[in-house]
Design an enzyme around this catalytic site. Structure first.
Site, PDB file in Angstrom:
ATOM      1  N   GLY A 154      47.923  49.964  17.698  1.00  0.00           N
ATOM      2  CA  GLY A 154      48.275  49.805  19.112  1.00  0.00           C
ATOM      3  C   GLY A 154      47.641  50.924  19.911  1.00  0.00           C
ATOM      4  O   GLY A 154      46.642  51.513  19.489  1.00  0.00           O
ATOM      5  N   ARG A 155      48.248  51.223  21.034  1.00  0.00           N
ATOM      6  CA  ARG A 155      47.652  52.221  21.936  1.00  0.00           C
ATOM      7  C   ARG A 155      47.531  53.591  21.259  1.00  0.00           C
ATOM      8  O   ARG A 155      46.516  54.258  21.371  1.00  0.00           O
ATOM      9  CB  ARG A 155      48.524  52.384  23.180  1.00  0.00           C
ATOM     10  CG  ARG A 155      48.792  51.107  23.932  1.00  0.00           C
ATOM     11  CD  ARG A 155      49.778  51.417  25.033  1.00  0.00           C
ATOM     12  NE  ARG A 155      50.192  50.268  25.786  1.00  0.00           N
ATOM     13  CZ  ARG A 155      51.280  49.562  25.515  1.00  0.00           C
ATOM     14  NH1 ARG A 155      52.051  49.884  24.495  1.00  0.00           N
ATOM     15  NH2 ARG A 155      51.599  48.527  26.262  1.00  0.00           N
ATOM     16  N   ILE A 156      48.602  54.011  20.565  1.00  0.00           N
ATOM     17  CA  ILE A 156      48.547  55.347  19.953  1.00  0.00           C
ATOM     18  C   ILE A 156      47.653  55.329  18.713  1.00  0.00           C
ATOM     19  O   ILE A 156      46.905  56.272  18.461  1.00  0.00           O
ATOM     20  CB  ILE A 156      49.960  55.873  19.614  1.00  0.00           C
ATOM     21  CG1 ILE A 156      50.859  55.849  20.850  1.00  0.00           C
ATOM     22  CG2 ILE A 156      49.881  57.299  19.059  1.00  0.00           C
ATOM     23  CD1 ILE A 156      52.313  56.256  20.595  1.00  0.00           C
ATOM     24  N   SER A 175      47.421  45.969  10.478  1.00  0.00           N
ATOM     25  CA  SER A 175      48.440  45.589  11.454  1.00  0.00           C
ATOM     26  C   SER A 175      48.654  44.092  11.230  1.00  0.00           C
ATOM     27  O   SER A 175      47.923  43.481  10.454  1.00  0.00           O
ATOM     28  CB  SER A 175      47.989  45.884  12.883  1.00  0.00           C
ATOM     29  OG  SER A 175      46.749  45.263  13.128  1.00  0.00           O
ATOM     30  N   ARG A 176      49.669  43.524  11.880  1.00  0.00           N
ATOM     31  CA  ARG A 176      49.954  42.116  11.617  1.00  0.00           C
ATOM     32  C   ARG A 176      48.733  41.245  11.913  1.00  0.00           C
ATOM     33  O   ARG A 176      48.407  40.358  11.157  1.00  0.00           O
ATOM     34  CB  ARG A 176      51.154  41.653  12.454  1.00  0.00           C
ATOM     35  CG  ARG A 176      52.433  41.714  11.646  1.00  0.00           C
ATOM     36  CD  ARG A 176      53.565  41.146  12.421  1.00  0.00           C
ATOM     37  NE  ARG A 176      53.639  41.735  13.762  1.00  0.00           N
ATOM     38  CZ  ARG A 176      54.618  41.498  14.618  1.00  0.00           C
ATOM     39  NH1 ARG A 176      55.575  40.677  14.305  1.00  0.00           N
ATOM     40  NH2 ARG A 176      54.633  42.085  15.809  1.00  0.00           N
ATOM     41  N   ILE A 230      54.320  59.407  12.069  1.00  0.00           N
ATOM     42  CA  ILE A 230      54.514  59.883  13.440  1.00  0.00           C
ATOM     43  C   ILE A 230      55.198  58.790  14.259  1.00  0.00           C
ATOM     44  O   ILE A 230      55.274  58.850  15.480  1.00  0.00           O
ATOM     45  CB  ILE A 230      53.105  60.304  13.993  1.00  0.00           C
ATOM     46  CG1 ILE A 230      53.132  61.059  15.291  1.00  0.00           C
ATOM     47  CG2 ILE A 230      52.155  59.150  14.054  1.00  0.00           C
ATOM     48  CD1 ILE A 230      53.281  62.512  15.126  1.00  0.00           C
ATOM     49  N   ARG A 232      58.393  56.044  13.142  1.00  0.00           N
ATOM     50  CA  ARG A 232      59.839  56.019  12.963  1.00  0.00           C
ATOM     51  C   ARG A 232      60.143  56.215  11.479  1.00  0.00           C
ATOM     52  O   ARG A 232      59.435  55.657  10.621  1.00  0.00           O
ATOM     53  CB  ARG A 232      60.423  54.668  13.391  1.00  0.00           C
ATOM     54  CG  ARG A 232      60.566  54.481  14.894  1.00  0.00           C
ATOM     55  CD  ARG A 232      61.623  55.404  15.507  1.00  0.00           C
ATOM     56  NE  ARG A 232      61.739  55.222  16.946  1.00  0.00           N
ATOM     57  CZ  ARG A 232      61.053  55.906  17.868  1.00  0.00           C
ATOM     58  NH1 ARG A 232      60.185  56.832  17.507  1.00  0.00           N
ATOM     59  NH2 ARG A 232      61.235  55.664  19.160  1.00  0.00           N
ATOM     60  N   ASP A 256      56.945  63.609  11.151  1.00  0.00           N
ATOM     61  CA  ASP A 256      57.567  64.000  12.425  1.00  0.00           C
ATOM     62  C   ASP A 256      58.874  63.241  12.626  1.00  0.00           C
ATOM     63  O   ASP A 256      59.629  63.545  13.542  1.00  0.00           O
ATOM     64  CB  ASP A 256      56.597  63.689  13.580  1.00  0.00           C
ATOM     65  CG  ASP A 256      57.104  64.185  14.932  1.00  0.00           C
ATOM     66  OD1 ASP A 256      57.604  65.323  14.997  1.00  0.00           O
ATOM     67  OD2 ASP A 256      57.024  63.431  15.926  1.00  0.00           O
ATOM     68  N   GLU A 261      67.935  60.925  11.878  1.00  0.00           N
ATOM     69  CA  GLU A 261      67.652  62.214  12.541  1.00  0.00           C
ATOM     70  C   GLU A 261      68.888  62.708  13.281  1.00  0.00           C
ATOM     71  O   GLU A 261      69.649  61.879  13.787  1.00  0.00           O
ATOM     72  CB  GLU A 261      66.495  62.026  13.538  1.00  0.00           C
ATOM     73  CG  GLU A 261      65.191  61.724  12.859  1.00  0.00           C
ATOM     74  CD  GLU A 261      64.092  61.335  13.851  1.00  0.00           C
ATOM     75  OE1 GLU A 261      64.255  61.535  15.073  1.00  0.00           O
ATOM     76  OE2 GLU A 261      63.064  60.830  13.400  1.00  0.00           O
ATOM     77  N   HIS A 279      60.678  65.748  15.191  1.00  0.00           N
ATOM     78  CA  HIS A 279      60.363  64.656  16.139  1.00  0.00           C
ATOM     79  C   HIS A 279      59.838  65.216  17.480  1.00  0.00           C
ATOM     80  O   HIS A 279      60.454  65.027  18.525  1.00  0.00           O
ATOM     81  CB  HIS A 279      61.606  63.771  16.360  1.00  0.00           C
ATOM     82  CG  HIS A 279      61.267  62.421  16.918  1.00  0.00           C
ATOM     83  ND1 HIS A 279      62.011  61.303  16.664  1.00  0.00           N
ATOM     84  CD2 HIS A 279      60.263  62.011  17.729  1.00  0.00           C
ATOM     85  CE1 HIS A 279      61.492  60.257  17.288  1.00  0.00           C
ATOM     86  NE2 HIS A 279      60.424  60.669  17.942  1.00  0.00           N
TER      87      HIS A 279
HETATM   88  C1  8YV Z   1      60.485  60.328  22.278  1.00  0.00           C
HETATM   89  C2  8YV Z   1      59.482  58.580  20.778  1.00  0.00           C
HETATM   90  O1  8YV Z   1      60.474  61.679  22.092  1.00  0.00           O
HETATM   91  O2  8YV Z   1      58.321  57.470  22.482  1.00  0.00           O
HETATM   92  C3  8YV Z   1      58.950  57.370  21.448  1.00  0.00           C
HETATM   93  O3  8YV Z   1      59.166  56.270  20.911  1.00  0.00           O
HETATM   94  O4  8YV Z   1      59.958  58.525  19.707  1.00  0.00           O
HETATM   95  C4  8YV Z   1      59.380  59.883  21.414  1.00  0.00           C
HETATM   96  O5  8YV Z   1      58.226  60.010  22.160  1.00  0.00           O
HETATM   97  C5  8YV Z   1      61.832  59.827  22.004  1.00  0.00           C
HETATM   98  O6  8YV Z   1      62.008  58.580  22.515  1.00  0.00           O
HETATM   99  C6  8YV Z   1      62.871  60.779  22.588  1.00  0.00           C
HETATM  100  O7  8YV Z   1      63.790  61.073  21.675  1.00  0.00           O
END
Ligand code: 8YV
Length: 313
Positions: A154-156, A175-176, A230, A232, A256, A261, A279
């Protein structure tokens, strides 16, 4: 500009963003309260909108308890802490904050990756503990020119790939669906893992991606492989990862994000071949302001009958 709507700010946002909300709306700051349940009950009849940041959960129960709720502005691109289905059923809009954090999260992915390969944290500890006076720090591993796999384009994912090009990496992804990018596509995650040195996870969380990176993917990544997460914690089977790291099934990890968490198991903390961050992928003053401003702008747009900047439902 003043808009006579009641906004519940559930989590602590950057101060400048809270000021924007205060100037425009009637604000109710849940994060400042000690008895949150009691406060929620008190204000629930009048709340028109929510501003929230993960890991604060917006459950079906919370959505049902707010009869006037029209919009949930999520601070973050990932919105897995929000029951979006329930929101849609209740005719509540949900927005997120895409794009403004791409650079930050991609930069963090680079930092984590280099930290694992070049043992930056261990080397720093070595010097601080004055061990350099006695010996040289052990040699680490070269990163440039390695094979870099990305789970999620995706974008990131694209922003990470762009950076990895500068390291002369051979970039591929899973990716899917195949994307319109120049990198090599693997329709199977296991095949991708088998063909790369680093596997970097940057795909949304939630039920659909839960434990995509499991024991067998880690086995395919192999004893020289590095896992970077980076995205979830839920995307990786954390128990399987800890076992793989302990047994040398993979070489190292840079994480991260975690299950549950901010509780990080001792089993992970005690390992030497990991770099662990709390995170902080998007956590700079600049980017966190942009994210918060986007939550604000979405909520303002909604109550001004304008088009939402980034709706998710
Ligand atoms: C945020 C994130 O820090 O954008 C996300 O999905 O996990 C992080 O950039 C988070 O939403 C805040 O806790």
């Amino acid at each position: 500009m003043k808009i006579d709507k009641n906004i519940l700010i559930m989590s602590k946002f950057p101060q400048r963003v809270v000021e924007h909300f205060d100037e425009t709306f009637n604000t109710f700051k849940l994060y400042e309260e000690t008895d949150k349940q009691k406060y929620l009950k008190e204000v629930s009849p009048i709340i028109d909108g929510i501003a929230v940041m993960g890991p604060t959960v917006v459950s079906a129960e919370i959505i049902s308890s707010l009869p006037k709720l029209k919009i949930i502005g999520n601070f973050g691109v990932g919105f897995d802490a929000i029951d979006v289905k329930k929101a849609s059923d209740a005719n509540v809009m949900v927005t997120n904050t895409p794009d403004v954090l791409n650079d930050e999260v991609a930069d963090t992915a680079v930092a984590l990756t280099l930290s694992v390969y070049r043992q930056i944290i261990e080397a720093n500890k070595f010097l601080l503990n004055r061990l350099w006076l006695k010996s040289e720090f052990p040699l680490s591993r070269k990163f440039s020119g390695t094979k870099f796999g990305i789970l999620g384009m995706g974008r990131i994912g694209k922003a990470i790939a762009k950076r990895m090009e500068a390291f002369d990496c051979d970039i591929s992804y899973h990716s899917r669906n195949k994307k319109n990018v120049k990198y090599k596509y693997f329709s199977s995650l296991e095949n991708l893992a088998e063909n790369v040195d680093t596997l970097c996870v940057i795909t949304p969380g939630g039920e659909e991606t839960k434990h995509l990176v499991n024991k067998s993917v880690l086995e395919k990544l192999g004893k020289n492989g590095v896992l970077i997460n980076i995205a979830r914690g839920s995307v990786v089977d954390q128990k399987a990862l800890i076992e793989a790291l302990k047994a040398g099934v993979i070489s190292g990890a840079g994480l991260d994000v975690f299950d549950n968490e901010p509780n990080v198991p001792n089993d992970l903390i005690e390992l030497e071949n990991v770099v662990l961050l709390p995170h902080v992928g998007s956590a700079t003053i600049e980017t966190r302001y942009e994210m918060g401003k986007m939550v604000y702008d979405n909520i303002v747009a909604f109550f001004s009958n304008k088009k939402l900047l980034s709706p998710v439902n």
